[in-house]
Design a protein around this motif. Structure first.
Motif, PDB file in Angstrom:
ATOM      1  N   TRP A  91     -42.576  -7.837  -4.360  1.00 10.81           N
ATOM      2  CA  TRP A  91     -42.019  -7.992  -5.695  1.00 10.81           C
ATOM      3  C   TRP A  91     -43.097  -7.761  -6.738  1.00 10.81           C
ATOM      4  O   TRP A  91     -44.218  -8.240  -6.592  1.00 10.81           O
ATOM      5  CB  TRP A  91     -41.442  -9.394  -5.856  1.00 10.81           C
ATOM      6  CG  TRP A  91     -40.204  -9.625  -5.056  1.00 10.81           C
ATOM      7  CD1 TRP A  91     -40.122 -10.085  -3.776  1.00 10.81           C
ATOM      8  CD2 TRP A  91     -38.864  -9.385  -5.488  1.00 10.81           C
ATOM      9  NE1 TRP A  91     -38.810 -10.155  -3.383  1.00 10.81           N
ATOM     10  CE2 TRP A  91     -38.009  -9.737  -4.414  1.00 10.81           C
ATOM     11  CE3 TRP A  91     -38.304  -8.925  -6.678  1.00 10.81           C
ATOM     12  CZ2 TRP A  91     -36.626  -9.638  -4.498  1.00 10.81           C
ATOM     13  CZ3 TRP A  91     -36.920  -8.825  -6.768  1.00 10.81           C
ATOM     14  CH2 TRP A  91     -36.101  -9.180  -5.682  1.00 10.81           C
ATOM     15  N   ARG A  92     -42.746  -7.048  -7.795  1.00 15.59           N
ATOM     16  CA  ARG A  92     -43.684  -6.775  -8.878  1.00 15.59           C
ATOM     17  C   ARG A  92     -43.074  -7.248 -10.199  1.00 15.59           C
ATOM     18  O   ARG A  92     -41.897  -7.012 -10.475  1.00 15.59           O
ATOM     19  CB  ARG A  92     -44.020  -5.289  -8.946  1.00 15.59           C
ATOM     20  CG  ARG A  92     -44.610  -4.760  -7.625  1.00 15.59           C
ATOM     21  CD  ARG A  92     -45.264  -3.409  -7.784  1.00 15.59           C
ATOM     22  NE  ARG A  92     -45.699  -2.889  -6.484  1.00 15.59           N
ATOM     23  CZ  ARG A  92     -46.809  -3.252  -5.870  1.00 15.59           C
ATOM     24  NH1 ARG A  92     -47.612  -4.137  -6.436  1.00 15.59           N
ATOM     25  NH2 ARG A  92     -47.134  -2.730  -4.697  1.00 15.59           N
ATOM     26  N   MET A  93     -43.897  -7.912 -10.981  1.00 15.75           N
ATOM     27  CA  MET A  93     -43.431  -8.465 -12.253  1.00 15.75           C
ATOM     28  C   MET A  93     -43.515  -7.423 -13.359  1.00 15.75           C
ATOM     29  O   MET A  93     -44.481  -6.663 -13.443  1.00 15.75           O
ATOM     30  CB  MET A  93     -44.259  -9.697 -12.620  1.00 15.75           C
ATOM     31  CG  MET A  93     -44.109 -10.838 -11.640  1.00 15.75           C
ATOM     32  SD  MET A  93     -45.008 -12.322 -12.154  1.00 15.75           S
ATOM     33  CE  MET A  93     -46.709 -11.745 -12.041  1.00 15.75           C
ATOM     34  N   ARG A  94     -42.510  -7.425 -14.202  1.00 13.90           N
ATOM     35  CA  ARG A  94     -42.457  -6.514 -15.338  1.00 13.90           C
ATOM     36  C   ARG A  94     -42.106  -7.292 -16.596  1.00 13.90           C
ATOM     37  O   ARG A  94     -41.430  -8.320 -16.531  1.00 13.90           O
ATOM     38  CB  ARG A  94     -41.440  -5.406 -15.096  1.00 13.90           C
ATOM     39  CG  ARG A  94     -41.873  -4.475 -13.955  1.00 13.90           C
ATOM     40  CD  ARG A  94     -40.818  -3.493 -13.556  1.00 13.90           C
ATOM     41  NE  ARG A  94     -41.314  -2.657 -12.457  1.00 13.90           N
ATOM     42  CZ  ARG A  94     -40.536  -1.886 -11.707  1.00 13.90           C
ATOM     43  NH1 ARG A  94     -39.235  -1.831 -11.935  1.00 13.90           N
ATOM     44  NH2 ARG A  94     -41.065  -1.159 -10.738  1.00 13.90           N
ATOM     45  N   ILE A  95     -42.541  -6.756 -17.732  1.00 19.39           N
ATOM     46  CA  ILE A  95     -42.263  -7.384 -19.021  1.00 19.39           C
ATOM     47  C   ILE A  95     -41.721  -6.319 -19.964  1.00 19.39           C
ATOM     48  O   ILE A  95     -42.323  -5.246 -20.124  1.00 19.39           O
ATOM     49  CB  ILE A  95     -43.523  -8.029 -19.618  1.00 19.39           C
ATOM     50  CG1 ILE A  95     -43.999  -9.193 -18.743  1.00 19.39           C
ATOM     51  CG2 ILE A  95     -43.245  -8.525 -21.035  1.00 19.39           C
ATOM     52  CD1 ILE A  95     -45.282  -9.839 -19.239  1.00 19.39           C
ATOM     53  N   ARG A  96     -40.597  -6.616 -20.577  1.00 14.79           N
ATOM     54  CA  ARG A  96     -39.981  -5.714 -21.550  1.00 14.79           C
ATOM     55  C   ARG A  96     -40.184  -6.294 -22.942  1.00 14.79           C
ATOM     56  O   ARG A  96     -39.834  -7.449 -23.208  1.00 14.79           O
ATOM     57  CB  ARG A  96     -38.484  -5.568 -21.267  1.00 14.79           C
ATOM     58  CG  ARG A  96     -37.740  -4.619 -22.209  1.00 14.79           C
ATOM     59  CD  ARG A  96     -36.274  -4.573 -21.804  1.00 14.79           C
ATOM     60  NE  ARG A  96     -35.514  -3.606 -22.567  1.00 14.79           N
ATOM     61  CZ  ARG A  96     -34.889  -3.870 -23.706  1.00 14.79           C
ATOM     62  NH1 ARG A  96     -34.958  -5.091 -24.221  1.00 14.79           N
ATOM     63  NH2 ARG A  96     -34.194  -2.940 -24.324  1.00 14.79           N
ATOM     64  N   ARG A 100     -43.913  -2.928 -19.182  1.00 16.88           N
ATOM     65  CA  ARG A 100     -45.198  -2.846 -18.492  1.00 16.88           C
ATOM     66  C   ARG A 100     -45.161  -3.706 -17.247  1.00 16.88           C
ATOM     67  O   ARG A 100     -44.430  -4.692 -17.174  1.00 16.88           O
ATOM     68  CB  ARG A 100     -46.341  -3.292 -19.398  1.00 16.88           C
ATOM     69  CG  ARG A 100     -46.251  -4.740 -19.879  1.00 16.88           C
ATOM     70  CD  ARG A 100     -47.419  -5.085 -20.773  1.00 16.88           C
ATOM     71  NE  ARG A 100     -47.282  -6.399 -21.381  1.00 16.88           N
ATOM     72  CZ  ARG A 100     -48.226  -7.331 -21.351  1.00 16.88           C
ATOM     73  NH1 ARG A 100     -49.374  -7.085 -20.718  1.00 16.88           N
ATOM     74  NH2 ARG A 100     -48.050  -8.494 -21.938  1.00 16.88           N
ATOM     75  N   GLU A 101     -45.952  -3.308 -16.264  1.00 12.99           N
ATOM     76  CA  GLU A 101     -46.049  -4.062 -15.017  1.00 12.99           C
ATOM     77  C   GLU A 101     -47.280  -4.960 -15.084  1.00 12.99           C
ATOM     78  O   GLU A 101     -48.343  -4.546 -15.560  1.00 12.99           O
ATOM     79  CB  GLU A 101     -46.148  -3.105 -13.833  1.00 12.99           C
ATOM     80  CG  GLU A 101     -45.948  -3.777 -12.484  1.00 12.99           C
ATOM     81  CD  GLU A 101     -45.754  -2.760 -11.371  1.00 12.99           C
ATOM     82  OE1 GLU A 101     -46.639  -2.675 -10.500  1.00 12.99           O
ATOM     83  OE2 GLU A 101     -44.718  -2.071 -11.377  1.00 12.99           O
ATOM     84  N   VAL A 102     -47.142  -6.191 -14.572  1.00 15.43           N
ATOM     85  CA  VAL A 102     -48.234  -7.159 -14.707  1.00 15.43           C
ATOM     86  C   VAL A 102     -48.645  -7.766 -13.367  1.00 15.43           C
ATOM     87  O   VAL A 102     -49.201  -8.852 -13.323  1.00 15.43           O
ATOM     88  CB  VAL A 102     -47.858  -8.281 -15.705  1.00 15.43           C
ATOM     89  CG1 VAL A 102     -47.774  -7.733 -17.108  1.00 15.43           C
ATOM     90  CG2 VAL A 102     -46.556  -8.965 -15.311  1.00 15.43           C
ATOM     91  N   GLY A 103     -48.386  -7.049 -12.284  1.00 19.76           N
ATOM     92  CA  GLY A 103     -48.872  -7.510 -10.992  1.00 19.76           C
ATOM     93  C   GLY A 103     -47.780  -7.983 -10.059  1.00 19.76           C
ATOM     94  O   GLY A 103     -46.609  -8.077 -10.413  1.00 19.76           O
TER      95      GLY A 103
END
Length: 306
Positions: A160-165, A172-175
Motif C-alpha cells: 500500500w502506498r499513501m497519496r495526498i490530494r 503526490r505520493e508520500v511513501g
C-alpha cells in the motif's frame, strides 16, 4: 466482492467480524471493561467509526443489506442513514467543517475513493476522487480540510502506498503505508506499515516535509493497526496485534496508546475480545469496534491517559 482491509494481508478477517475463531473468544466476552458502554446494538456489523461533531459516522449493512453509511448522535439511540447504494460503502471520513464526506465504494467493481457534499448524499452527486485498477482505501482529511490522504494498493509490488490530494487536484505520493491519520498540526501522518519478516504491522510516523519515518513499535513482540492521533497530538491510539506462535493470522487484541515519541505506552481495554479502530470523540472519550461472536458493535469509554 473484496474489501479493502482483506486485500491488505487478509486484514478483513481481523476487522469485519469474520466467522473464524469466534468461539475461541466467546467464553470471555460477557463482561465489558469497567466504564465502557455499548454504543450500537444493531445485531449487525458496525465498523469504520469516524468522529463527526457530537456523534460518529460508521459503516454497517444494518438496513440495506449492503454496507451503507450511518450517523449515530451520542444523544440519540437511533442511527441515521447517510448514504447507501447497490454496492458497499465503507471507511467514511467527514471533512473538518462537516460539509463533505469522503468514503470508498465498490460500485465500479474495485474499491474507489469518492466524496460527496452533505447532506446531499445521492449517488448522482458522488464525485470520483481516485479510481483506477488499484484499490483505494482509508481516506483521511487534513486538519485544515485542504488535503485528503488515502492509501492505494500497488499491485506490482503488493504494498500500500499513501497519496495526498491537494485542493487544486494535484496528487503526490508520500511513501508506503495503510490507514494514514493526520497529526493535529498537519505536518505528519501516522500509518500502519508492513513489517519485513513478520505477520504483523508496525506503526510509523511520516514527516511530510522531509519524508523521514519513525517506527513507534520497533520491537517484533507486537504490532499495531488502525492508528489515530489523540486530539492534542500527544498519543496514537491503536489496536495491538501480537504474532501467534504457530504462525497463523493474528487477531487484534486490546486498544492501546503509544506516545508521539514512542516512549510511553498505555493499555485502554482488557477484555478478551477482538477490538480495533479506536478514535477520540468529544467529551474526553473514545470509541472503538468490539466483536462478540458474529456481531461487531461500537463501544465508548473515557479516554484516560497520562
Amino acid at each position: 466482492m473484496r474489501h479493502p482491509w482483506k486485500i491488505a494481508g487478509s486484514l478483513l478477517a481481523l476487522l469485519a467480524g469474520c466467522r473464524s475463531r469466534a468461539a475461541e473468544h466467546e467464553r470471555a466476552l460477557s463482561t465489558p471493561d469497567h466504564g465502557h458502554s455499548q454504543l450500537t446494538a444493531l445485531h449487525s456489523s458496525c465498523d469504520d467509526p469516524a468522529p463527526d461533531g457530537p456523534g460518529v459516522i460508521f459503516a454497517s449493512p444494518y438496513t440495506t443489506g449492503r454496507s451503507a453509511l450511518y450517523k449515530r448522535n451520542f444523544q440519540s439511540p437511533a442511527p441515521i442513514l447517510l448514504a447507501g447504494a447497490d454496492a458497499d460503502l465503507r471507511m467514511p471520513a467527514p471533512s473538518p467543517d462537516g460539509r463533505t464526506l469522503a468514503f470508498v465504494s465498490n460500485t465500479r467493481g474495485k474499491w474507489d475513493l469518492f466524496q460527496v457534499s452533505l447532506p446531499h448524499t445521492e449517488v448522482a452527486r458522488w464525485t470520483l476522487v481516485a479510481g483506477s485498477d488499484e484499490d483505494e482505501a482509508t481516506p483521511a482529511w487534513s486538519p485544515d480540510g485542504e488535503q485528503l490522504a488515502w492509501s492505494a494498493l500497488d499491485r506490482r509490488d503488493g504494498v500500500w502506498r499513501m497519496r495526498i490530494r491537494a485542493r487544486d487536484g494535484s496528487v503526490r505520493e508520500v511513501g508506503e503505508g495503510l490507514a494514514p491519520a493526520w497529526h493535529p498540526d498537519g505536518t505528519r501522518l501516522v500509518c500502519q506499515r508492513s513489517r519485513a519478516g513478520s505477520g504483523v504491522w508496525s506503526l510509523v510516523v511520516v514527516d511530510l516535509a522531509t519524508g523521514a519515518s519513525r517506527d513507534l513499535l520497533p520491537t517484533p513482540e507486537a504490532g499495531g493497526i488502525t492508528p489515530a492521533w489523540t486530539r492534542d497530538g500527544r498519543w496514537v491510539l491503536y489496536a495491538r496485534v501480537v504474532p501467534r506462535a504457530d504462525g497463523t493470522e493474528p487477531e487484534p487484541g486490546d486498544i492501546w496508546a503509544v506516545s508521539a515519541d514512542g516512549a510511553g505506552h498505555a493499555r485502554l481495554t482488557a477484555t478478551a475480545a477482538p477490538k480495533w479502530c479506536p478514535r477520540e470523540v468529544e467529551g474526553g472519550r473514545f470509541v472503538y469496534c468490539r466483536r462478540q461472536g458474529e456481531t461487531v458493535d461500537l463501544w465508548m469509554a473515557p479516554l484516560r491517559l497520562p
